[in-house]
Design a protein around this motif. Structure first.
Motif: not given
Length: 239
Positions: A195-200, A207-212, A222-226
């Motif tokens: 889970i790649v997290i940016y404090d915008v 959050m950008l969520i990828f499979p490992k 990329l699987d999904h964003i939050s």
């Protein structure tokens, strides 16, 4: 008188012959000078033409050498690129930048509802009831499968998380993110996800969520964003 006339005639003839010789010599000298000048000019022109041809040849040789050097440098540059990593596609760059810009406003692409601003009741009025509701982490999630959007809501029904699972997100690769958006605040690694997290900004996280990544898939899609509001996830509207 006859003698005097003959004497004058002789003097006249002698003078005439002398003038004729002088004129002839002058013409010959002028002709020789002109011929010499022309020969000199022709020699100079030939020399200039030869110099021009030589310069042209040198220029052509220099250009050919420069092209060969550029080609050699280009090949060396391509050889030095890390193997297994493709360049970031222009579509991925545009999409990532758009996602990042929208996240500063609490939004995800192709969704009208805004994190922190809207409540779940506003969603159900337009989209109907969710397909299902899951409970995870700090709240429950309303799942709209056909829209490929999930809403995390707190006890006060306020949306604190908007997740998008749109198909077009899959053009983004794991290695694209940092190359495009820069170094993230943190990367949370689990057994199944990165889970790649940016404090915008002070309100939202992206959050950008990828499979490992694995040995067989080192650069997953990329699987999904939050788009997430940490403060509202604490149920501060619950009363």
């Amino acid at each position: 008188m006859i003698k005097r006339s003959k004497s004058k005639l002789c003097i006249f003839l002698v003078s005439f012959l002398c003038l004729t010789l002088l004129v002839g010599c002058g013409s010959s000298s002028t002709s020789k000078n002109n011929t010499s000048t022309n020969n000199t000019n022709n020699a100079a022109n030939n020399s200039n033409n030869s110099s021009t041809d030589e310069n042209t040849s040198n220029s052509s040789t220099s250009n050919t050498s420069s092209q060969n050097n550029n080609s050699s440098n280009s090949n060396a540059s391509n050889t030095n690129k890390p193997q297994g990593q493709n360049n970031v596609s222009s579509q991925s760059v545009v999409l990532l930048n758009n996602i990042y810009a929208l996240s500063k406003e609490g939004k995800v692409p192709e969704c009208e509802f805004i994190c922190k601003t809207n409540i779940l009741n506003e969603v159900t009025k337009k989209w109907g009831n969710p397909d299902k509701q899951d409970y995870a982490g700090q709240g429950r999630y309303a799942v709209y499968s056909s829209k490929k959007v999930h809403f995390g809501v707190n006890k006060g029904e306020q949306i604190f998380d908007v997740r998008s699972f749109k198909d077009n997100l899959k053009i983004i690769k794991y290695n694209d993110v940092e190359k495009t958006l820069g170094k993230p605040a943190v990367i949370n690694k689990t057994n199944t996800e990165n889970i790649v997290i940016y404090d915008v900004n002070k309100t939202y996280q992206l959050m950008l969520i990828f499979p490992k990544p694995t040995d067989t898939n080192k650069n997953p899609s990329l699987d999904h964003i939050s788009v997430y509001s940490p403060a509202d996830a604490k149920n501060n509207m619950a009363g």
